[in-house]
Design a protein around this motif. Structure first.
Motif, PDB file in Angstrom:
ATOM      1  N   GLY A 139      41.937  45.128  46.041  1.00 46.10           N
ATOM      2  CA  GLY A 139      42.377  43.745  46.170  1.00 46.10           C
ATOM      3  C   GLY A 139      41.376  42.856  45.460  1.00 46.10           C
ATOM      4  N   ILE A 140      41.871  41.870  44.730  1.00 46.63           N
ATOM      5  CA  ILE A 140      40.980  40.960  44.015  1.00 46.63           C
ATOM      6  C   ILE A 140      41.617  39.582  43.925  1.00 46.63           C
ATOM      7  CG2 ILE A 140      41.893  41.686  41.758  1.00 46.63           C
ATOM      8  CD1 ILE A 140      39.042  41.065  40.612  1.00 46.63           C
ATOM      9  N   VAL A 141      40.770  38.565  43.976  1.00 46.34           N
ATOM     10  CA  VAL A 141      41.210  37.206  43.694  1.00 46.34           C
ATOM     11  C   VAL A 141      40.070  36.478  42.984  1.00 46.34           C
ATOM     12  CG1 VAL A 141      40.494  36.317  45.975  1.00 46.34           C
ATOM     13  CG2 VAL A 141      42.189  35.074  44.618  1.00 46.34           C
ATOM     14  N   ILE A 142      40.410  35.887  41.858  1.00 41.08           N
ATOM     15  CA  ILE A 142      39.504  34.916  41.230  1.00 41.08           C
ATOM     16  C   ILE A 142      40.060  33.574  41.672  1.00 41.08           C
ATOM     17  CG2 ILE A 142      38.548  33.975  39.083  1.00 41.08           C
ATOM     18  CD1 ILE A 142      37.658  36.854  39.596  1.00 41.08           C
ATOM     19  N   GLY A 143      39.439  33.002  42.675  1.00 39.39           N
ATOM     20  CA  GLY A 143      39.952  31.769  43.278  1.00 39.39           C
ATOM     21  C   GLY A 143      39.685  30.526  42.453  1.00 39.39           C
ATOM     22  N   ASP A 144      38.565  30.515  41.738  1.00 38.22           N
ATOM     23  CA  ASP A 144      38.207  29.374  40.895  1.00 38.22           C
ATOM     24  C   ASP A 144      38.948  29.510  39.572  1.00 38.22           C
ATOM     25  OD1 ASP A 144      36.954  27.504  39.179  1.00 38.22           O
ATOM     26  OD2 ASP A 144      35.125  27.599  40.385  1.00 38.22           O
ATOM     27  N   LYS A 145      39.993  28.711  39.398  1.00 38.60           N
ATOM     28  CA  LYS A 145      40.883  28.836  38.240  1.00 38.60           C
ATOM     29  C   LYS A 145      40.175  28.588  36.908  1.00 38.60           C
ATOM     30  CE  LYS A 145      43.884  25.993  40.056  1.00 38.60           C
ATOM     31  NZ  LYS A 145      45.070  25.185  40.348  1.00 38.60           N
ATOM     32  N   PHE A 146      39.051  27.897  36.919  1.00 41.57           N
ATOM     33  CA  PHE A 146      38.298  27.670  35.681  1.00 41.57           C
ATOM     34  C   PHE A 146      37.897  29.007  35.041  1.00 41.57           C
ATOM     35  CE2 PHE A 146      34.306  27.159  33.365  1.00 41.57           C
ATOM     36  CZ  PHE A 146      34.658  26.178  32.458  1.00 41.57           C
ATOM     37  N   TYR A 147      37.721  30.041  35.852  1.00 36.28           N
ATOM     38  CA  TYR A 147      37.236  31.335  35.368  1.00 36.28           C
ATOM     39  C   TYR A 147      38.358  32.344  35.102  1.00 36.28           C
ATOM     40  CZ  TYR A 147      32.837  29.246  36.480  1.00 36.28           C
ATOM     41  OH  TYR A 147      31.766  28.384  36.510  1.00 36.28           O
ATOM     42  N   TRP A 148      39.609  31.906  35.153  1.00 37.22           N
ATOM     43  CA  TRP A 148      40.728  32.785  34.844  1.00 37.22           C
ATOM     44  C   TRP A 148      40.750  33.101  33.353  1.00 37.22           C
ATOM     45  CZ3 TRP A 148      45.681  30.683  37.709  1.00 37.22           C
ATOM     46  CH2 TRP A 148      45.509  30.830  39.087  1.00 37.22           C
ATOM     47  N   GLY A 149      41.151  34.306  33.017  1.00 39.41           N
ATOM     48  CA  GLY A 149      41.371  34.695  31.630  1.00 39.41           C
ATOM     49  C   GLY A 149      40.115  34.876  30.804  1.00 39.41           C
ATOM     50  N   GLN A 150      38.962  35.006  31.446  1.00 36.55           N
ATOM     51  CA  GLN A 150      37.696  35.129  30.722  1.00 36.55           C
ATOM     52  C   GLN A 150      37.011  36.478  30.949  1.00 36.55           C
ATOM     53  OE1 GLN A 150      35.147  31.600  31.006  1.00 36.55           O
ATOM     54  NE2 GLN A 150      36.879  30.505  31.910  1.00 36.55           N
ATOM     55  N   GLY A 151      37.695  37.412  31.588  1.00 34.91           N
ATOM     56  CA  GLY A 151      37.144  38.752  31.767  1.00 34.91           C
ATOM     57  C   GLY A 151      36.322  38.952  33.030  1.00 34.91           C
ATOM     58  N   TYR A 152      36.215  37.939  33.881  1.00 33.36           N
ATOM     59  CA  TYR A 152      35.431  38.091  35.108  1.00 33.36           C
ATOM     60  C   TYR A 152      36.103  39.051  36.085  1.00 33.36           C
ATOM     61  CZ  TYR A 152      32.553  34.238  33.496  1.00 33.36           C
ATOM     62  OH  TYR A 152      31.704  33.452  32.764  1.00 33.36           O
ATOM     63  N   GLY A 153      37.428  39.005  36.151  1.00 34.61           N
ATOM     64  CA  GLY A 153      38.159  39.926  37.015  1.00 34.61           C
ATOM     65  C   GLY A 153      37.964  41.367  36.574  1.00 34.61           C
ATOM     66  N   LYS A 154      38.033  41.609  35.276  1.00 34.35           N
ATOM     67  CA  LYS A 154      37.833  42.960  34.734  1.00 34.35           C
ATOM     68  C   LYS A 154      36.451  43.479  35.103  1.00 34.35           C
ATOM     69  CE  LYS A 154      37.714  45.501  30.339  1.00 34.35           C
ATOM     70  NZ  LYS A 154      36.311  45.925  30.309  1.00 34.35           N
ATOM     71  N   GLU A 155      35.438  42.641  34.937  1.00 31.44           N
ATOM     72  CA  GLU A 155      34.071  43.053  35.255  1.00 31.44           C
ATOM     73  C   GLU A 155      33.915  43.347  36.744  1.00 31.44           C
ATOM     74  OE1 GLU A 155      29.486  41.475  34.624  1.00 31.44           O
ATOM     75  OE2 GLU A 155      31.106  40.508  33.510  1.00 31.44           O
ATOM     76  N   ALA A 156      34.522  42.509  37.595  1.00 35.11           N
ATOM     77  CA  ALA A 156      34.440  42.724  39.039  1.00 35.11           C
ATOM     78  C   ALA A 156      35.140  44.026  39.439  1.00 35.11           C
ATOM     79  CB  ALA A 156      35.067  41.542  39.778  1.00 35.11           C
ATOM     80  N   ILE A 157      36.286  44.309  38.818  1.00 38.45           N
ATOM     81  CA  ILE A 157      37.010  45.543  39.121  1.00 38.45           C
ATOM     82  C   ILE A 157      36.194  46.752  38.690  1.00 38.45           C
ATOM     83  CG2 ILE A 157      39.064  46.900  38.569  1.00 38.45           C
ATOM     84  CD1 ILE A 157      40.560  44.161  38.365  1.00 38.45           C
ATOM     85  N   GLU A 158      35.566  46.680  37.535  1.00 38.86           N
ATOM     86  CA  GLU A 158      34.729  47.797  37.087  1.00 38.86           C
ATOM     87  C   GLU A 158      33.585  48.057  38.059  1.00 38.86           C
ATOM     88  OE1 GLU A 158      35.504  47.528  32.285  1.00 38.86           O
ATOM     89  OE2 GLU A 158      33.812  46.442  33.141  1.00 38.86           O
ATOM     90  N   LEU A 159      32.975  46.996  38.566  1.00 38.08           N
ATOM     91  CA  LEU A 159      31.881  47.166  39.525  1.00 38.08           C
ATOM     92  C   LEU A 159      32.376  47.779  40.841  1.00 38.08           C
ATOM     93  CD1 LEU A 159      29.856  43.878  38.924  1.00 38.08           C
ATOM     94  CD2 LEU A 159      29.119  46.206  38.379  1.00 38.08           C
ATOM     95  N   ILE A 160      33.521  47.317  41.341  1.00 37.74           N
ATOM     96  CA  ILE A 160      34.012  47.853  42.616  1.00 37.74           C
ATOM     97  C   ILE A 160      34.503  49.285  42.448  1.00 37.74           C
ATOM     98  CG2 ILE A 160      36.426  47.060  42.553  1.00 37.74           C
ATOM     99  CD1 ILE A 160      34.171  46.774  45.632  1.00 37.74           C
ATOM    100  N   LEU A 161      35.052  49.625  41.278  1.00 37.51           N
ATOM    101  CA  LEU A 161      35.464  51.011  41.044  1.00 37.51           C
ATOM    102  C   LEU A 161      34.247  51.919  40.942  1.00 37.51           C
ATOM    103  CD1 LEU A 161      38.427  50.657  38.521  1.00 37.51           C
ATOM    104  CD2 LEU A 161      38.542  51.178  40.969  1.00 37.51           C
ATOM    105  N   ASP A 162      33.186  51.434  40.333  1.00 39.99           N
ATOM    106  CA  ASP A 162      31.939  52.196  40.269  1.00 39.99           C
ATOM    107  C   ASP A 162      31.472  52.530  41.689  1.00 39.99           C
ATOM    108  OD1 ASP A 162      29.880  53.478  38.962  1.00 39.99           O
ATOM    109  OD2 ASP A 162      29.011  51.673  38.112  1.00 39.99           O
ATOM    110  N   TYR A 163      31.502  51.551  42.555  1.00 42.02           N
ATOM    111  CA  TYR A 163      31.148  51.736  43.960  1.00 42.02           C
ATOM    112  C   TYR A 163      32.111  52.730  44.629  1.00 42.02           C
ATOM    113  CZ  TYR A 163      30.845  50.358  48.934  1.00 42.02           C
ATOM    114  OH  TYR A 163      30.735  50.335  50.303  1.00 42.02           O
ATOM    115  N   ALA A 164      33.412  52.553  44.400  1.00 41.94           N
ATOM    116  CA  ALA A 164      34.423  53.409  45.026  1.00 41.94           C
ATOM    117  C   ALA A 164      34.240  54.872  44.638  1.00 41.94           C
ATOM    118  CB  ALA A 164      35.824  52.937  44.627  1.00 41.94           C
ATOM    119  N   PHE A 165      34.035  55.119  43.342  1.00 46.18           N
ATOM    120  CA  PHE A 165      33.999  56.499  42.857  1.00 46.18           C
ATOM    121  C   PHE A 165      32.609  57.132  42.944  1.00 46.18           C
ATOM    122  CE2 PHE A 165      37.723  55.041  40.129  1.00 46.18           C
ATOM    123  CZ  PHE A 165      38.669  55.567  40.998  1.00 46.18           C
ATOM    124  N   ASN A 166      31.562  56.349  42.792  1.00 44.51           N
ATOM    125  CA  ASN A 166      30.217  56.920  42.704  1.00 44.51           C
ATOM    126  C   ASN A 166      29.343  56.705  43.933  1.00 44.51           C
ATOM    127  OD1 ASN A 166      30.466  58.063  40.046  1.00 44.51           O
ATOM    128  ND2 ASN A 166      30.598  55.945  39.342  1.00 44.51           N
TER     129      ASN A 166
END
Length: 191
Positions: A91-118
């Motif tokens: 589950g993810i939400v970028i609540g601050d719309k100023f940061y939409w479409g700039q790759g912050y969600g992708k980076e956050a997902i990569e970090l949480i997947l790293d945690y999930a898998f490793n």
């Protein structure tokens, strides 16, 4: 206050701070933000959001915070963890719309997947997304999520029917972005 639990290039993941409940209530009550979230179709009070954040803080949910200025922009987490099958729902939400479409969600997902898998040793992580949320789907694809199925015309919004799309990623399809690097720094050369 935030703590740098998992650090990316531009963001870090921190345990949730329940004192941020007013910011979350603002985001959740913004239709542009909440329209993409499951089970968030009704307005929520500040006190209701405080309780939700306190509950989520006890789970594997993290605040997404900008590295340079320690600014909260959203959260990301693992839900419905099945320790026997080693699966979880993202589950993810970028609540601050100023940061939409700039790759912050992708980076956050990569970090949480790293945690999930490793760290948690999960085998797969899945998610659900509404078919009208095209930008989110593109983000998930960039991270490596694959289509796993869909419920056709499963929801109705503004008089139109939309699918719920299921996507997943397996541990062997993901490359560590943070934890492996931290472990490598800790290794001691043999004497």
């Amino acid at each position: 206050m935030y703590f740098k639990r998992f650090i990316g290039e531009r963001i870090y993941l921190s345990p949730l701070n329940p004192d941020d409940y007013l910011k979350y209530a603002e985001w959740i009550n913004d239709l542009e933000v909440s329209i993409a979230l499951f089970e968030m179709k009704t307005p929520i009070t500040a006190e209701g959001e405080r309780q939700i954040i306190e509950d989520l803080a006890k789970e594997n949910v993290f605040a997404i915070v900008l590295n340079e200025v320690d600014k909260l922009i959203g959260n990301v987490g693992l839900h419905n963890i099945n320790w026997i099958s080693r699966t979880a729902e993202l589950g993810i939400v970028i609540g601050d719309k100023f940061y939409w479409g700039q790759g912050y969600g992708k980076e956050a997902i990569e970090l949480i997947l790293d945690y999930a898998f490793n760290m948690l040793n999960l085998h797969s992580v899945y998610l659900k997304v509404y078919s009208y949320n095209v930008n989110a789907i593109k983000c998930y694809e960039k991270v490596g999520f694959k289509y796993a199925g869909r419920l056709r015309e499963a929801i109705e919004v503004a008089g139109e029917r939309y699918d719920i799309i299921y996507m997943d990623i397996l541990k062997n399809e993901f490359k560590s972005v943070y934890i492996k690097e931290v472990v490598e720094k800790k290794k001691v050369s043999p004497k």
